[in-house]
Design a protein around this motif. Structure first.
Motif, PDB file in Angstrom:
ATOM      1  N   GLY A   1       0.821  -1.198   0.000  1.00  0.00           N
ATOM      2  CA  GLY A   1       0.000   0.000   0.000  1.00  0.00           C
ATOM      3  C   GLY A   1       0.856   1.250   0.000  1.00  0.00           C
ATOM      4  N   ALA A   2       0.335   2.316  -0.609  1.00  0.00           N
ATOM      5  CA  ALA A   2       1.064   3.581  -0.643  1.00  0.00           C
ATOM      6  C   ALA A   2       0.092   4.721  -0.848  1.00  0.00           C
ATOM      7  CB  ALA A   2       2.093   3.580  -1.775  1.00  0.00           C
ATOM      8  N   ALA A   3       0.437   5.862  -0.305  1.00  0.00           N
ATOM      9  CA  ALA A   3      -0.279   7.097  -0.592  1.00  0.00           C
ATOM     10  C   ALA A   3       0.680   7.953  -1.397  1.00  0.00           C
ATOM     11  CB  ALA A   3      -0.668   7.802   0.703  1.00  0.00           C
ATOM     12  N   GLY A   4       0.172   8.595  -2.426  1.00  0.00           N
ATOM     13  CA  GLY A   4       1.107   9.362  -3.241  1.00  0.00           C
ATOM     14  C   GLY A   4       0.429  10.411  -4.082  1.00  0.00           C
ATOM     15  N   ALA A   5       1.288  11.236  -4.630  1.00  0.00           N
ATOM     16  CA  ALA A   5       0.852  12.262  -5.565  1.00  0.00           C
ATOM     17  C   ALA A   5       1.907  12.359  -6.642  1.00  0.00           C
ATOM     18  CB  ALA A   5       0.700  13.602  -4.849  1.00  0.00           C
ATOM     19  N   GLY A   6       1.481  12.659  -7.857  1.00  0.00           N
ATOM     20  CA  GLY A   6       2.451  12.784  -8.924  1.00  0.00           C
ATOM     21  C   GLY A   6       1.803  13.223 -10.205  1.00  0.00           C
ATOM     22  N   ALA A   7       2.649  13.542 -11.145  1.00  0.00           N
ATOM     23  CA  ALA A   7       2.179  13.929 -12.467  1.00  0.00           C
ATOM     24  C   ALA A   7       3.256  13.570 -13.469  1.00  0.00           C
ATOM     25  CB  ALA A   7       1.886  15.415 -12.530  1.00  0.00           C
ATOM     26  N   ALA A   8       2.824  13.152 -14.642  1.00  0.00           N
ATOM     27  CA  ALA A   8       3.754  12.866 -15.730  1.00  0.00           C
ATOM     28  C   ALA A   8       3.118  13.343 -17.024  1.00  0.00           C
ATOM     29  CB  ALA A   8       4.052  11.378 -15.819  1.00  0.00           C
ATOM     30  N   VAL A   9       3.849  14.145 -17.741  1.00  0.00           N
ATOM     31  CA  VAL A   9       3.459  14.550 -19.086  1.00  0.00           C
ATOM     32  C   VAL A   9       4.650  14.181 -19.946  1.00  0.00           C
ATOM     33  CG1 VAL A   9       2.842  16.456 -20.596  1.00  0.00           C
ATOM     34  CG2 VAL A   9       2.053  16.444 -18.216  1.00  0.00           C
ATOM     35  N   GLY A  10       4.493  13.165 -20.774  1.00  0.00           N
ATOM     36  CA  GLY A  10       5.641  12.651 -21.523  1.00  0.00           C
ATOM     37  C   GLY A  10       6.372  11.643 -20.660  1.00  0.00           C
ATOM     38  N   VAL A  11       7.615  11.948 -20.268  1.00  0.00           N
ATOM     39  CA  VAL A  11       8.425  11.042 -19.456  1.00  0.00           C
ATOM     40  C   VAL A  11       8.696  11.694 -18.112  1.00  0.00           C
ATOM     41  CG1 VAL A  11      10.607   9.814 -19.294  1.00  0.00           C
ATOM     42  CG2 VAL A  11       9.515  10.086 -21.517  1.00  0.00           C
ATOM     43  N   GLY A  12       8.475  10.936 -17.032  1.00  0.00           N
ATOM     44  CA  GLY A  12       8.761  11.421 -15.689  1.00  0.00           C
ATOM     45  C   GLY A  12       9.457  10.349 -14.871  1.00  0.00           C
ATOM     46  N   ALA A  13      10.255  10.761 -13.916  1.00  0.00           N
ATOM     47  CA  ALA A  13      10.979   9.828 -13.050  1.00  0.00           C
ATOM     48  C   ALA A  13      10.083   9.366 -11.907  1.00  0.00           C
ATOM     49  CB  ALA A  13      12.227  10.494 -12.500  1.00  0.00           C
ATOM     50  N   ARG A  14      10.313   8.138 -11.440  1.00  0.00           N
ATOM     51  CA  ARG A  14       9.573   7.579 -10.307  1.00  0.00           C
ATOM     52  C   ARG A  14      10.562   6.962  -9.334  1.00  0.00           C
ATOM     53  NH1 ARG A  14       4.363   8.259  -8.996  1.00  0.00           N
ATOM     54  NH2 ARG A  14       3.872   6.127  -8.567  1.00  0.00           N
ATOM     55  N   VAL A  15      10.371   7.213  -8.051  1.00  0.00           N
ATOM     56  CA  VAL A  15      11.120   6.571  -6.977  1.00  0.00           C
ATOM     57  C   VAL A  15      10.093   6.214  -5.919  1.00  0.00           C
ATOM     58  CG1 VAL A  15      12.876   6.856  -5.209  1.00  0.00           C
ATOM     59  CG2 VAL A  15      13.193   7.916  -7.441  1.00  0.00           C
ATOM     60  N   ILE A  16      10.099   4.964  -5.467  1.00  0.00           N
ATOM     61  CA  ILE A  16       9.083   4.532  -4.508  1.00  0.00           C
ATOM     62  C   ILE A  16       9.650   3.438  -3.616  1.00  0.00           C
ATOM     63  CG2 ILE A  16       8.085   2.811  -6.069  1.00  0.00           C
ATOM     64  CD1 ILE A  16       5.309   3.711  -4.938  1.00  0.00           C
ATOM     65  N   GLN A  17       9.193   3.416  -2.360  1.00  0.00           N
ATOM     66  CA  GLN A  17       9.516   2.336  -1.432  1.00  0.00           C
ATOM     67  C   GLN A  17       8.207   1.814  -0.859  1.00  0.00           C
ATOM     68  OE1 GLN A  17      12.922   2.617   1.141  1.00  0.00           O
ATOM     69  NE2 GLN A  17      11.783   1.753   2.855  1.00  0.00           N
ATOM     70  N   LEU A  18       8.019   0.510  -0.914  1.00  0.00           N
ATOM     71  CA  LEU A  18       6.790  -0.138  -0.456  1.00  0.00           C
ATOM     72  C   LEU A  18       7.132  -1.316   0.439  1.00  0.00           C
ATOM     73  CD1 LEU A  18       5.137  -0.395  -3.979  1.00  0.00           C
ATOM     74  CD2 LEU A  18       4.509   1.240  -2.226  1.00  0.00           C
ATOM     75  N   ALA A  19       6.201  -1.699   1.300  1.00  0.00           N
ATOM     76  CA  ALA A  19       6.387  -2.869   2.157  1.00  0.00           C
ATOM     77  C   ALA A  19       5.110  -3.692   2.166  1.00  0.00           C
ATOM     78  CB  ALA A  19       6.744  -2.441   3.579  1.00  0.00           C
ATOM     79  N   ASN A  20       5.255  -5.008   2.337  1.00  0.00           N
ATOM     80  CA  ASN A  20       4.080  -5.869   2.459  1.00  0.00           C
ATOM     81  C   ASN A  20       3.982  -6.419   3.883  1.00  0.00           C
ATOM     82  OD1 ASN A  20       5.759  -8.133   2.676  1.00  0.00           O
ATOM     83  ND2 ASN A  20       5.243  -8.974   0.680  1.00  0.00           N
ATOM     84  N   ASP A  21       2.947  -7.215   4.161  1.00  0.00           N
ATOM     85  CA  ASP A  21       2.706  -7.732   5.500  1.00  0.00           C
ATOM     86  C   ASP A  21       3.719  -8.784   5.929  1.00  0.00           C
ATOM     87  OD1 ASP A  21       1.707  -9.518   3.613  1.00  0.00           O
ATOM     88  OD2 ASP A  21       0.126 -10.239   4.923  1.00  0.00           O
ATOM     89  N   LYS A  22       4.513  -9.333   5.007  1.00  0.00           N
ATOM     90  CA  LYS A  22       5.545 -10.314   5.351  1.00  0.00           C
ATOM     91  C   LYS A  22       6.872  -9.645   5.682  1.00  0.00           C
ATOM     92  CE  LYS A  22       3.505 -13.625   2.188  1.00  0.00           C
ATOM     93  NZ  LYS A  22       3.677 -14.271   0.885  1.00  0.00           N
ATOM     94  N   GLY A  23       6.926  -8.315   5.578  1.00  0.00           N
ATOM     95  CA  GLY A  23       8.147  -7.582   5.879  1.00  0.00           C
ATOM     96  C   GLY A  23       9.038  -7.325   4.681  1.00  0.00           C
ATOM     97  N   ALA A  24       8.634  -7.779   3.495  1.00  0.00           N
ATOM     98  CA  ALA A  24       9.419  -7.511   2.294  1.00  0.00           C
ATOM     99  C   ALA A  24       9.343  -6.027   1.966  1.00  0.00           C
ATOM    100  CB  ALA A  24       8.898  -8.335   1.122  1.00  0.00           C
ATOM    101  N   ILE A  25      10.457  -5.445   1.599  1.00  0.00           N
ATOM    102  CA  ILE A  25      10.523  -4.026   1.253  1.00  0.00           C
ATOM    103  C   ILE A  25      11.017  -3.891  -0.177  1.00  0.00           C
ATOM    104  CG2 ILE A  25      11.643  -1.827   1.747  1.00  0.00           C
ATOM    105  CD1 ILE A  25      11.857  -2.765   4.663  1.00  0.00           C
ATOM    106  N   LEU A  26      10.252  -3.185  -0.998  1.00  0.00           N
ATOM    107  CA  LEU A  26      10.642  -2.894  -2.373  1.00  0.00           C
ATOM    108  C   LEU A  26      11.193  -1.477  -2.428  1.00  0.00           C
ATOM    109  CD1 LEU A  26       7.563  -4.216  -4.381  1.00  0.00           C
ATOM    110  CD2 LEU A  26       9.812  -5.264  -4.225  1.00  0.00           C
ATOM    111  N   GLN A  27      12.403  -1.327  -2.934  1.00  0.00           N
ATOM    112  CA  GLN A  27      13.008  -0.021  -3.184  1.00  0.00           C
ATOM    113  C   GLN A  27      13.188   0.088  -4.687  1.00  0.00           C
ATOM    114  OE1 GLN A  27      16.602  -0.281  -0.854  1.00  0.00           O
ATOM    115  NE2 GLN A  27      15.593   0.550   0.950  1.00  0.00           N
ATOM    116  N   LEU A  28      12.338   0.895  -5.333  1.00  0.00           N
ATOM    117  CA  LEU A  28      12.266   0.916  -6.790  1.00  0.00           C
ATOM    118  C   LEU A  28      12.484   2.317  -7.345  1.00  0.00           C
ATOM    119  CD1 LEU A  28       9.051  -1.261  -7.071  1.00  0.00           C
ATOM    120  CD2 LEU A  28      11.400  -2.033  -7.387  1.00  0.00           C
TER     121      LEU A  28
END
Length: 146
Positions: A98-125
């Motif tokens: 789950g994540a709360a976020g705000a953003g906008a992309a017109v054409g190409v935009g960069a994304r950086v996000i960190q998420l976690a699940n209930d098993k403790g796995a953390i995604l750094q993307l």
């Protein structure tokens, strides 16, 4: 200095008990991830896609899906890559992120996000998003092994 057999056996036993009581996340490993996600919406949004987990020299196919609730307008394609932390086996990546976020992309935009699940796995993307998208929302991303 010589330790008696009983004292050495007692110390080894205490060390074994201590190691067994450590949380499994202490022994957890990491891997790398690549995801490709298409997102679209008009107030309510949805996303779907797939990807690959690279863990201990093997590749595992992933499915990605989810729903966004909030202010969502547009259509975009996002390509992300990064690390997954605190997993012991490939199935630990599966779950709801789950994540709360705000953003906008017109054409190409960069994304950086960190998420976690209930098993403790953390995604750094990180990656990029192509399309026309504006969002202020709560997102739910479900990742599963195929």
């Amino acid at each position: 200095m010589h330790l008696s057999y009983r004292l050495r056996a007692g110390l080894v036993g205490l060390l074994a008990l201590f190691a067994a009581s450590l949380p499994s996340s202490v022994f957890a490993d990491s891997g790398s991830v690549r995801l490709s996600i298409v997102k679209g919406g008009w107030f309510i949004g949805a996303n779907a896609g797939g990807g690959t987990l690279y863990f201990h020299g093997r590749r595992y196919a992933l499915s990605v899906g989810g729903v966004d609730a909030g202010l969502v307008f547009g259509l975009s394609h996002t390509t992300l890559h990064g690390r997954v932390l605190h997993i012991s086996r490939p199935s630990d990546i599966a779950g709801v992120y789950g994540a709360a976020g705000a953003g906008a992309a017109v054409g190409v935009g960069a994304r950086v996000i960190q998420l976690a699940n209930d098993k403790g796995a953390i995604l750094q993307l990180e990656g990029f998003q192509v399309g026309l998208m504006a969002n202020l929302d709560l997102s739910g991303l479900v990742i599963g092994l195929r």
